[in-house]
Design an enzyme around this catalytic site. Structure first.
Site, short mmCIF file in Angstrom:
data_model
loop_
_atom_site.label_atom_id
_atom_site.label_comp_id
_atom_site.label_asym_id
_atom_site.label_seq_id
_atom_site.Cartn_x
_atom_site.Cartn_y
_atom_site.Cartn_z
N CYS A 86 1.46 -6.23 1.68
CA CYS A 86 2.51 -5.27 1.95
C CYS A 86 3.67 -5.92 2.70
CB CYS A 86 1.94 -4.05 2.69
SG CYS A 86 3.05 -2.64 2.70
N HIS A 194 -3.02 -2.28 -0.25
CA HIS A 194 -3.73 -2.65 0.98
C HIS A 194 -5.24 -2.75 0.74
CE1 HIS A 194 -0.63 -2.22 4.21
NE2 HIS A 194 -0.04 -1.45 3.32
N GLU A 196 -7.50 -3.90 2.61
CA GLU A 196 -8.27 -3.59 3.83
C GLU A 196 -8.43 -2.08 4.02
OE1 GLU A 196 -5.13 -4.35 3.77
OE2 GLU A 196 -4.06 -3.23 5.33
#
Lengths: 219, 84
Positions: A86, A194, A196
């Site tokens: 990002c 993302h 994560e």
């Protein structure tokens, strides 16, 4: 054990999620402050998401001059895996470590939602554990994730198989539906989704783990 | 000498401008017809000390190339006036 360094600029906000997700896979990760210049303790670098230096001027424009970025550029040249997620992707394009740029989304909306992400190439420091054509459910969370480049760059990205991830249903206007690209040497990867945030069933998806595992295996 | 610089930053022609297109779509809904080709950029104003205008311009071009613009998608035009 090898260690992933996760870069924290003033304004970064995904660094601890990233450390947690890597630890959840049995990996080791530590935070690197943006004024650090010593990468000798880490075997890979993740530039995490957020709003480095407030995203003033352009996202990543000021972050690329942080002291750590010289070391990151050197490490990238020597082949160390470097991943920008990002805002980290924006930093890597501003730093010239990845081609293209990230523009304001088509429609000028901040988009925060899960997207179907297709793995286009498994030949990169992030996608090695996935399978080609695999679709991953991973959220995006950005205002400036509209990947753009000139036609010649797009053609060369295609010819060299550097488009590693695409959106199944393009949410932001990115050229070629691009969600992630890698450099020529395939060790530097940037992506807007993302992983994560898709690292545990409690988060609604575990599909990001195959990417983070790919990074750990690339070390 | 001290100069006042106005740096106009615009996306390269051909690079999609989501901001410009959104403005363009909104204008007719407010009754502003016959406006087209809207491009939205940014403007940076600053003062610069230099021996002469050419030197000032050269330094600003370097600043634009390395920092004030992203040359991949943007270009700058610089207007200089002598500051009082």
């Amino acid at each position: 054990m090898s260690t992933v360094g996760v870069v924290r600029f003033p304004g970064t906000n995904c660094e601890f999620d990233t450390v947690e997700a890597i630890a959840g896979l049995g990996g080791s990760a530590e935070i690197l402050w943006h004024e650090d210049t010593d990468l000798s303790g880490v075997d890979a670098v993740v530039i995490a998401g957020g709003f480095a230096h407030g995203d003033y001027l352009r996202p990543g424009a000021i972050a690329r001059f942080s002291p750590i970025m010289t070391s990151v550029a050197d490490a990238a040249k020597s082949g160390m895996p470097v991943v920008g997620i990002c805002n980290g992707f924006q930093v890597l394009t501003e730093a010239g470590l990845l081609p293209g740029a990230l523009q304001k989304n088509r429609g000028l909306t901040f988009i925060n939602e899960f997207q179907a992400i297709r793995v286009e190439s498994t030949n990169s420091a992030l996608t090695g554990a996935a399978t080609e054509g695999q679709e991953l459910d991973i959220p995006i969370n950005h205002f400036e994730g509209n990947y753009t480049c000139d036609d010649a760059t797009l053609a060369s990205l295609r010819d060299n198989d550097q488009i590693v991830l695409t959106y199944v249903d393009n949410p932001n206007g990115s050229v070629g539906d691009i969600a992630g690209v890698c450099n020529d040497a395939r060790n530097v990867v940037g992506l807007m989704p993302h992983p994560e945030r898709a690292s545990h069933a409690l988060l609604g998806s575990e599909d990001g783990n195959v990417l983070l595992r790919g990074l750990l295996e690339a070390i | 000498m001290k100069y006042r610089a106005v740096i106009d930053v615009q996306l390269h022609p051909g690079i999609a401008d989501p901001q410009g297109s959104t403005i363009e779509r909104a204008l007719p809904t407010l009754g502003f017809d016959s406006l087209s080709n809207v491009r939205a950029g940014k403007s940076i104003h600053l003062d610069i000390e230099a021996d002469d205008e050419a030197t000032a311009r050269e330094r600003l071009e370097q600043a634009c190339e390395t920092f004030l613009t992203n040359p991949v998608i943007e270009a700058a035009s610089i207007t200089l006036t002598e500051a009082s």
